[in-house]
Structure formats: structure tokens, C-alpha cells
Design a protein around this motif. Sequence first.
Motif, mmCIF file in Angstrom:
data_model
loop_
_atom_site.group_PDB
_atom_site.id
_atom_site.type_symbol
_atom_site.label_atom_id
_atom_site.label_comp_id
_atom_site.label_asym_id
_atom_site.label_seq_id
_atom_site.Cartn_x
_atom_site.Cartn_y
_atom_site.Cartn_z
ATOM 1 N N GLN A 36 -4.021 15.076 5.933
ATOM 2 C CA GLN A 36 -2.948 14.401 5.457
ATOM 3 C C GLN A 36 -3.087 13.223 4.627
ATOM 4 O OE1 GLN A 36 -0.051 14.230 8.605
ATOM 5 N NE2 GLN A 36 0.844 16.302 8.178
ATOM 6 N N LEU A 37 -2.671 12.900 3.486
ATOM 7 C CA LEU A 37 -3.063 11.578 2.703
ATOM 8 C C LEU A 37 -1.904 10.900 2.701
ATOM 9 C CD1 LEU A 37 -5.523 13.165 0.132
ATOM 10 C CD2 LEU A 37 -6.255 11.703 2.320
ATOM 11 N N GLN A 38 -1.775 9.602 2.921
ATOM 12 C CA GLN A 38 -0.613 8.932 2.667
ATOM 13 C C GLN A 38 -0.950 7.720 1.631
ATOM 14 O OE1 GLN A 38 2.666 9.414 4.393
ATOM 15 N NE2 GLN A 38 3.019 7.715 2.770
ATOM 16 N N ALA A 39 -0.446 7.782 0.668
ATOM 17 C CA ALA A 39 -0.670 6.391 -0.544
ATOM 18 C C ALA A 39 0.510 5.672 -0.204
ATOM 19 C CB ALA A 39 -0.627 7.460 -1.902
ATOM 20 N N SER A 40 -0.025 4.380 -0.627
ATOM 21 C CA SER A 40 0.877 3.285 -0.491
ATOM 22 C C SER A 40 0.456 2.166 -1.562
ATOM 23 C CB SER A 40 1.159 2.721 0.823
ATOM 24 O OG SER A 40 -0.258 2.097 1.295
ATOM 25 N N GLY A 41 1.306 1.122 -1.609
ATOM 26 C CA GLY A 41 0.782 0.049 -2.285
ATOM 27 C C GLY A 41 1.292 -0.018 -3.885
ATOM 28 N N GLY A 42 2.139 0.986 -4.222
ATOM 29 C CA GLY A 42 2.788 0.798 -5.559
ATOM 30 C C GLY A 42 4.035 -0.098 -5.503
ATOM 31 N N GLY A 43 4.412 -0.313 -6.886
ATOM 32 C CA GLY A 43 5.544 -1.355 -7.175
ATOM 33 C C GLY A 43 5.583 -1.673 -8.582
ATOM 34 N N LEU A 44 6.489 -2.638 -8.686
ATOM 35 C CA LEU A 44 6.700 -3.175 -10.134
ATOM 36 C C LEU A 44 5.891 -4.524 -10.382
ATOM 37 C CD1 LEU A 44 8.354 -3.278 -12.778
ATOM 38 C CD2 LEU A 44 10.139 -4.467 -11.371
ATOM 39 N N VAL A 45 5.377 -4.350 -11.388
ATOM 40 C CA VAL A 45 4.460 -5.664 -11.842
ATOM 41 C C VAL A 45 4.489 -5.862 -13.257
ATOM 42 C CG1 VAL A 45 2.270 -4.228 -12.180
ATOM 43 C CG2 VAL A 45 2.128 -6.645 -11.414
ATOM 44 N N GLN A 46 4.447 -7.289 -13.665
ATOM 45 C CA GLN A 46 4.319 -7.436 -15.123
ATOM 46 C C GLN A 46 3.103 -7.103 -15.691
ATOM 47 O OE1 GLN A 46 5.534 -11.536 -15.536
ATOM 48 N NE2 GLN A 46 7.764 -10.885 -15.732
ATOM 49 N N ALA A 47 3.044 -7.008 -17.048
ATOM 50 C CA ALA A 47 1.730 -6.573 -17.481
ATOM 51 C C ALA A 47 0.861 -7.743 -17.601
ATOM 52 C CB ALA A 47 1.967 -6.441 -19.194
#
Length: 126
Positions: free
Chosen positions: A2-13
Motif C-alpha cells: 500500500q502506497l500513501q502519497a501526501s504533500g500536494g497543495g496550492l503553490v505559486q509559480a
Amino acid sequence: VQLQASGGGLVQAGGSLRLSCAASERTFSNYAMGWFRQAPGKEREFVAALNWSGDNTYYADSVKGRFTISRDNVKNTVYLQMNSLKPEDTAVYYCAAQRTTAYYFNYFKTQSYNYWGQGTLVTVSS
């Protein structure tokens, strides 16, 4: 596995994010790992991959020099450090595991991977 990805979000260029993918498998070091991404209306595409020991890495041309893949076999985790983000990096990012301890492996095709995480959304605003 099982793989659990995290850390995404909204960021400016121009900003940075670090994605993490934690694996449930105790024999994590038996797997090469990869990151792929899928933008709306597009096919899933290869981003980066590394072999079981982390000393052989591959990158898509579009992210080379900006993204860095790494792994910690003690923590059973693979990372994707993303710097100098661009709006075109906006996508759902998936981690994947391939059961191999080869130095060279088939890193590019989705079909080469045995297990996939659920994805984490990265949005880069202009």
C-alpha cells in the motif's frame, strides 16, 4: 503493497513542494519507485524514478533540473522535491512501486509498475 502519497497543495509559480509516498511493505528496498502525474484531460505521464538503492535516477525532460527524487529505505518512503514550479506542473501526482532490485529497470511505462498510490493534487498558480 500500500502506497500513501501526501504533500500536494496550492503553490505559486516559482515555489516549491515536497511530495512523500509511504509504503506499507517491510521489504520496501525490493522495489524501484516512480512518480507519475496526470493533468485534467491528459494521460498519465512519467515524472521521475529511482532504483531500489537510490543510486540510479531517471527524470522526464520537463522536470530535469527542477525536481529531485530520493528515498529512505529505513522509513519506507520515497520523496519528490519539486522546485521552480510552473503552472504546467499542475496535476495529480501518483507514486508507484515496481518489484525489482535491478540497477537498470523499465521506469517509463505505467504498465511496468506493480502498485500505485492514490495520488495527491498539486496546483501551481501563475
